[in-house]
Design a protein around this motif. Structure first.
Motif, PDB file in Angstrom:
ATOM      1  N   ALA A   1     -38.259  25.721  40.015  1.00  0.00           N
ATOM      2  CA  ALA A   1     -37.089  26.605  39.942  1.00  0.00           C
ATOM      3  C   ALA A   1     -37.043  27.327  38.604  1.00  0.00           C
ATOM      4  O   ALA A   1     -36.746  28.527  38.541  1.00  0.00           O
ATOM      5  N   ASP A   2     -37.352  26.617  37.521  1.00  0.00           N
ATOM      6  CA  ASP A   2     -37.357  27.247  36.197  1.00  0.00           C
ATOM      7  C   ASP A   2     -38.445  28.312  36.095  1.00  0.00           C
ATOM      8  O   ASP A   2     -38.232  29.385  35.513  1.00  0.00           O
ATOM      9  N   LEU A   3     -39.617  28.018  36.638  1.00  0.00           N
ATOM     10  CA  LEU A   3     -40.694  29.008  36.595  1.00  0.00           C
ATOM     11  C   LEU A   3     -40.362  30.234  37.440  1.00  0.00           C
ATOM     12  O   LEU A   3     -40.655  31.368  37.048  1.00  0.00           O
ATOM     13  N   ASN A   4     -39.732  30.013  38.593  1.00  0.00           N
ATOM     14  CA  ASN A   4     -39.290  31.151  39.408  1.00  0.00           C
ATOM     15  C   ASN A   4     -38.270  31.989  38.654  1.00  0.00           C
ATOM     16  O   ASN A   4     -38.310  33.221  38.669  1.00  0.00           O
ATOM     17  N   PHE A   5     -37.346  31.297  37.991  1.00  0.00           N
ATOM     18  CA  PHE A   5     -36.322  32.001  37.210  1.00  0.00           C
ATOM     19  C   PHE A   5     -36.959  32.749  36.040  1.00  0.00           C
ATOM     20  O   PHE A   5     -36.557  33.870  35.716  1.00  0.00           O
ATOM     21  N   ALA A   6     -37.964  32.123  35.407  1.00  0.00           N
ATOM     22  CA  ALA A   6     -38.656  32.792  34.301  1.00  0.00           C
ATOM     23  C   ALA A   6     -39.358  34.051  34.780  1.00  0.00           C
ATOM     24  O   ALA A   6     -39.340  35.090  34.103  1.00  0.00           O
ATOM     25  N   GLU A   7     -40.007  33.973  35.945  1.00  0.00           N
ATOM     26  CA  GLU A   7     -40.646  35.165  36.514  1.00  0.00           C
ATOM     27  C   GLU A   7     -39.598  36.244  36.799  1.00  0.00           C
ATOM     28  O   GLU A   7     -39.833  37.437  36.548  1.00  0.00           O
TER      29      GLU A   7
ATOM     30  N   ARG B   1     -40.441  35.005  23.471  1.00  0.00           N
ATOM     31  CA  ARG B   1     -39.802  33.705  23.712  1.00  0.00           C
ATOM     32  C   ARG B   1     -40.020  33.260  25.158  1.00  0.00           C
ATOM     33  O   ARG B   1     -40.291  32.083  25.422  1.00  0.00           O
ATOM     34  N   LEU B   2     -39.887  34.207  26.064  1.00  0.00           N
ATOM     35  CA  LEU B   2     -40.057  33.889  27.482  1.00  0.00           C
ATOM     36  C   LEU B   2     -41.505  33.501  27.774  1.00  0.00           C
ATOM     37  O   LEU B   2     -41.765  32.547  28.536  1.00  0.00           O
ATOM     38  N   ARG B   3     -42.466  34.193  27.155  1.00  0.00           N
ATOM     39  CA  ARG B   3     -43.876  33.869  27.360  1.00  0.00           C
ATOM     40  C   ARG B   3     -44.171  32.447  26.884  1.00  0.00           C
ATOM     41  O   ARG B   3     -44.856  31.667  27.579  1.00  0.00           O
ATOM     42  N   LYS B   4     -43.649  32.098  25.706  1.00  0.00           N
ATOM     43  CA  LYS B   4     -43.893  30.754  25.174  1.00  0.00           C
ATOM     44  C   LYS B   4     -43.255  29.689  26.059  1.00  0.00           C
ATOM     45  O   LYS B   4     -43.843  28.628  26.296  1.00  0.00           O
TER      46      LYS B   4
END
Length: 490
Positions: A328-334, A231-234
Motif C-alpha cells: 500500500a505504501d509503495l502504491n501510494f508512493a507511485e 525524498r520520495l525516491r529515497k
C-alpha cells in the motif's frame, strides 16, 4: 527614485486604513488597504515597495505577528523618504475613543543585501525583521527596546541626473515585456532598448515586482518539487529493500521446514543421542548433521528447534501482513510521484504531507483529513458533466463526498491516476460518446498519458471502497468494465 516612489505612495495611501498586515504567499511583508496590498520587499535582489492586487496575508510567530498586531486598524498619515537614501517610512496613527492619539512608524530600509523592516514607537524599536548588535555591525545596532538609528548616508550624495526634477514622466526601458530600467530622466546607456515615457512610477514597479516575484516563486516551487522528488525516491528505495527482505522471510519455507524436521528427528531418536553430544547425524538422512546444545538433552534440543520453528512461522505470518502495508505504501508512493509531476502550488503542500506520511507512517496517519479544492469540471452537455480529482485527497473527496452512488467512476488500470466521475443530472444511461470522453480524460490524467491507448476501468461509484488503513485516494473496486481510450485533455 525612492523620493518619487514615496511621493506616489503618499498620494495613493494618505488617510488609508490598514485592514490587515502579515506575510504574503511569496514571503514579502504586506499591508492590506482599500487600494490593495502594500508589498514591502526589503530582502529581494532589488528591494522595493509596491502596490499590488489583494492576496491572503498570514500571521506567524515573531516579528511579522508583532507588526501585524500593532498596525491593523491604524490610519496611514503619510509616506516619506529620507533624501539621498533608500529608506521609506509609513507614518501610522490611531485615535482612541477618549481622543488619545497613538502612533507608529513603519520603516523599510531598501538597501540591497542589507534590507530591513522595523516598527518604531516614537524612536524606540518595537519590532524588527533583523536584529544585530554592534559586535555584528560596528556602525550601528538594531535591537528591540533600543533607540532607532537610521543607516548612515552614502559618502557620495545621490543626486538626480542633470535637468531631472523628480516630477513629470518616468523613462522606462524594456527588454521584451521585462522592465530593464526606469528613471526620472533619460538614461543614455539604455538607449538601444525600447523606451517609453510613463506618467507614474508605482505601476511600473508593481509590474516589475510581479514579474520578479513570479520568477522567484517558480524557482522556489521547482526547488521544492525537486527536494520532494528526492525524498520520495529515497523512501521508495527503503520501502523496496524492506519488501525484498520480507519476501525472502516469507518465502523461506526450506529453513522453517529444516527446523521442524530437525526437531522431529531428535524426538524420534532421543534414545540414541548421548547427553552432552555436540551433533547428531540421523540415520536415513545421509549427509545431514544436526548441531546440538551440549547443555541440553535430546528432548531439550528438540524443544528448542520446535520453538525456533514456531518463531519462524510467526515471523512469516508477520511478513505477510507487513507486506500488505508495504505494498500500500509503495502504491501510494507511485501515486505521489505522479501527483508531484502534475502538482500546482496549491497542491504541492498535500504531496509534501503524503511524503511525510510515508517517512513517519504512524504519526502522520493521525492527522485529520482536510477538505480540498473543487475538482476539475468538464461539461459534456446540458446534463452531463465529468469531474477529475486534482490531488490524493481531492480524489477521495470527489469519490466519497461529491459522486452519487450510481455515478460512473473511472480510473486508468494498474497505473497511478486521477479519480474521474461521470455524472448525468437526469440519471439516464450515458451514451457511448460520453463513456469514451470520460475514459479519455481518465487516461489523460494518469501516468500512462503518453500511450496511444490506455485501458480504463469504470464501475458505479457504489462499488468503490476505501482501502482500510491506507492513505487517501487508494481504493478497491468491483464490478468493473474496461474501455481502451486515447488520452485526451479537457
Amino acid at each position: 527614485m525612492l523620493q518619487r516612489l514615496a511621493e506616489e505612495l503618499d498620494r495613493a495611501l494618505r488617510g488609508a486604513r490598514i485592514r490587515g498586515a502579515g506575510r504574503m504567499p511569496d514571503g514579502r511583508f504586506g499591508l492590506h488597504v482599500a487600494a490593495g496590498i502594500v508589498a514591502i520587499d526589503a530582502f529581494g535582489p532589488s528591494p522595493l515597495v509596491t502596490l499590488e492586487d489583494e492576496v491572503a496575508l498570514t500571521h506567524e510567530a515573531g516579528w511579522v505577528r508583532t507588526m501585524a498586531d500593532a498596525l491593523e486598524g491604524l490610519r496611514i498619515d503619510g509616506v516619506r523618504s529620507r533624501s539621498g537614501d533608500r529608506l521609506i517610512a509609513f507614518e501610522c496613527s490611531a485615535r482612541s475613543r477618549f481622543g488619545v492619539e497613538s502612533g507608529y512608524r513603519l520603516v523599510a530600509e531598501l538597501v540591497p543585501r542589507f534590507g530591513n523592516i522595523l516598527l518604531l514607537k516614537d524612536d524606540t524599536i518595537v519590532s524588527a525583521a533583523k536584529e544585530f548588535s554592534r559586535a555584528d555591525n560596528a556602525r550601528r545596532a538594531i535591537a528591540v527596546g533600543e533607540s532607532y538609528e537610521p543607516p548612515p548616508l552614502p559618502a557620495v550624495p545621490r543626486v538626480l541626473a542633470p535637468g531631472a526634477t523628480g516630477a513629470g514622466d518616468v523613462y522606462a526601458y524594456w527588454e521584451g515585456e521585462r522592465l530593464a530600467a526606469a528613471y526620472v530622466a533619460p538614461l543614455p546607456q539604455f538607449a538601444p532598448l525600447r523606451a517609453t515615457r510613463e506618467p507614474a512610477l508605482l505601476p511600473l514597479l508593481s509590474r516589475a515586482a510581479h514579474s520578479a516575484t513570479g520568477e522567484r516563486a517558480a524557482q522556489a516551487f521547482d526547488a521544492r518539487r525537486a527536494a520532494l522528488r528526492e525524498r520520495l525516491r529515497k523512501r521508495m528505495e527503503v520501502l523496496a529493500n524492506d519488501r525484498a527482505a520480507l519476501v525472502r522471510e516469507r518465502d523461506d519455507d526450506a529453513a522453517r521446514d529444516d527446523l521442524r524436521t530437525a526437531g522431529d528427528f531428535l524426538y524420534a531418536h532421543a534414545h540414541e543421542i548421548e547427553r552432552g553430544a555436540n551433533s547428531f547425524a540421523p540415520p536415513g538422512a545421509p549427509g545431514r548433521t544436526i548441531v546440538l546444545d551440549p547443555e541440553r538433552d535430546a528432548k531439550g534440543n528438540a524443544a528448542a528447534f520446535f520453538k525456533r520453528y514456531r518463531k519462524a512461522v510467526t515471523k512469516a505470518e508477520h511478513a505477510r501482513a507487513r507486506l500488505g502495508e508495504l505494498d500500500a505504501d509503495l502504491n501510494f508512493a507511485e501515486q505521489l510521484l505522479w501527483e508531484l509531476e502534475r502538482s500546482e502550488s496549491e497542491t504541492l503542500a498535500e504531496v509534501a504531507e503524503g511524503v511525510e506520511r510515508l517517512e513517519h507512517r504512524k504519526a502522520a496517519a493521525r492527522r485529520p483529513a482536510e477538505r480540498r479544492g473543487k475538482p476539475l469540471e468538464i461539461r459534456l452537455s446540458d446534463e452531463a458533466r465529468v469531474y477529475v480529482g486534482r490531488s490524493p485527497r481531492g480524489n477521495a473527496e470527489l469519490t466519497f463526498r461529491v459522486a452519487r452512488p450510481d455515478d460512473l467512476w473511472f480510473h486508468a488500470r494498474n497505473t497511478p491516476g486521477a479519480h474521474v466521475v461521470l455524472h448525468i443530472d437526469s440519471g439516464r444511461a450515458p451514451s457511448g460518446a460520453e463513456l469514451e470522453r470520460a475514459a479519455s480524460l481518465a487516461a489523460y490524467h494518469s501516468k500512462a498519458r503518453g500511450s496511444e491507448r490506455v485501458d480504463v476501468d469504470y464501475t458505479e461509484r457504489k462499488f468503490v471502497r476505501r482501502r482500510q488503513n491506507a492513505p487517501p485516494g487508494l481504493v478497491w473496486y468491483t464490478n468493473a468494465r474496461t474501455i481502451a481510450a486515447a488520452p485526451s485533455p479537457a
